[in-house]
Design an enzyme around this catalytic site. Structure first.
Site, PDB file in Angstrom:
ATOM      1  N   LYS A 188      94.399 -63.970 -59.754  1.00  6.62           N
ATOM      2  CA  LYS A 188      95.371 -62.932 -60.151  1.00  6.62           C
ATOM      3  C   LYS A 188      96.365 -63.785 -59.393  1.00  6.62           C
ATOM      4  O   LYS A 188      96.316 -64.162 -58.189  1.00  6.62           O
ATOM      5  CB  LYS A 188      95.238 -61.647 -59.310  1.00  6.62           C
ATOM      6  CG  LYS A 188      94.139 -60.817 -59.940  1.00  6.62           C
ATOM      7  CD  LYS A 188      93.848 -59.492 -59.349  1.00  6.62           C
ATOM      8  CE  LYS A 188      92.559 -58.820 -59.684  1.00  6.62           C
ATOM      9  NZ  LYS A 188      92.104 -57.518 -58.969  1.00  6.62           N
TER      10      LYS A 188
ATOM     11  N   HIS B  67      91.631 -47.213 -53.072  1.00  4.26           N
ATOM     12  CA  HIS B  67      91.117 -47.809 -51.777  1.00  4.26           C
ATOM     13  C   HIS B  67      90.896 -46.945 -50.890  1.00  4.26           C
ATOM     14  O   HIS B  67      90.142 -47.073 -49.992  1.00  4.26           O
ATOM     15  CB  HIS B  67      92.100 -49.031 -51.568  1.00  4.26           C
ATOM     16  CG  HIS B  67      92.171 -50.016 -52.706  1.00  4.26           C
ATOM     17  ND1 HIS B  67      93.435 -50.443 -53.011  1.00  4.26           N
ATOM     18  CD2 HIS B  67      91.357 -50.825 -53.294  1.00  4.26           C
ATOM     19  CE1 HIS B  67      93.542 -51.585 -53.977  1.00  4.26           C
ATOM     20  NE2 HIS B  67      91.927 -51.772 -54.202  1.00  4.26           N
TER      21      HIS B  67
END
Ligand code: PNS
Length: 159
Positions: free
Chosen positions: A43, A17
């Site tokens: 999730k 990221h």
């Protein structure tokens, strides 16, 4: 003012990221890059939204154009509310591509004025994922090559 949104679950932020954030900043395609931390209905997260936001905030403070925010609801509606014209997503492999392509096309049909831009992962981050960072740390291994030290230290206090 060119505004880009980099949305994700970021549970937790990884080197993958961070690399995408750094490269988007260097590209100079946006004046503001908003890291939009969100729940993913597929999730169940380990860290709360606020914990994730705090870690990202700490680790991106050197980037002038970066802001961190919590986002709920439809992504394109959030992007519109921020006057963003771009959604940034990283791609590691074909599985990412299939999933991301589907999301990008749906988002395109919902908001044709907002473009999704894909940034290919660096080779060293192809196998980096938030799930791997959590699993390795939980099992006592070192995920130091996958996530910043501050993330790993924080995870250790949670696991
Ligand atoms: O980091 P992740 O888990 O890969 O991020 C996925 C995320 C949060 C970007 C994705 O689930 C998402 O965009 N959700 C927003 C919901 C939405 O707008 N759905 C309509 C398009 S499919």
């Amino acid at each position: 003012m060119r505004i880009a949104i980099y949305p994700g679950t970021f549970d937790p932020l990884t080197n993958g990221h961070l690399d995408i954030i750094e490269r988007v900043c260097k590209l100079g395609i946006s004046d503001r890059l908003i890291i939009a931390v969100r729940e993913n209905l597929r999730k169940s997260p380990l860290l709360s939204l606020v914990e994730r936001l705090a870690l990202i905030y700490k680790l991106t403070s050197d980037f002038d154009q970066v802001e961190v925010d919590i986002c709920t609801g439809l992504l394109v509606e959030y992007a519109r509310s921020k006057y963003a014209s771009m959604i940034i997503r990283g791609l590691r492999n074909g599985m990412d591509f299939n999933y991301e392509m589907e999301m990008a096309v749906i988002n395109q049909s919902l908001a044709p004025d907002i473009e999704t831009l894909f940034i290919p992962s660096k080779a060293e981050n192809i196998y980096v994922s938030s799930s791997a960072v959590k699993e390795i740390t939980k099992l006592g291994g070192s995920a130091g090559s996958m996530a910043p030290a501050a993330v790993i230290e924080y995870l250790k206090t949670k696991l």
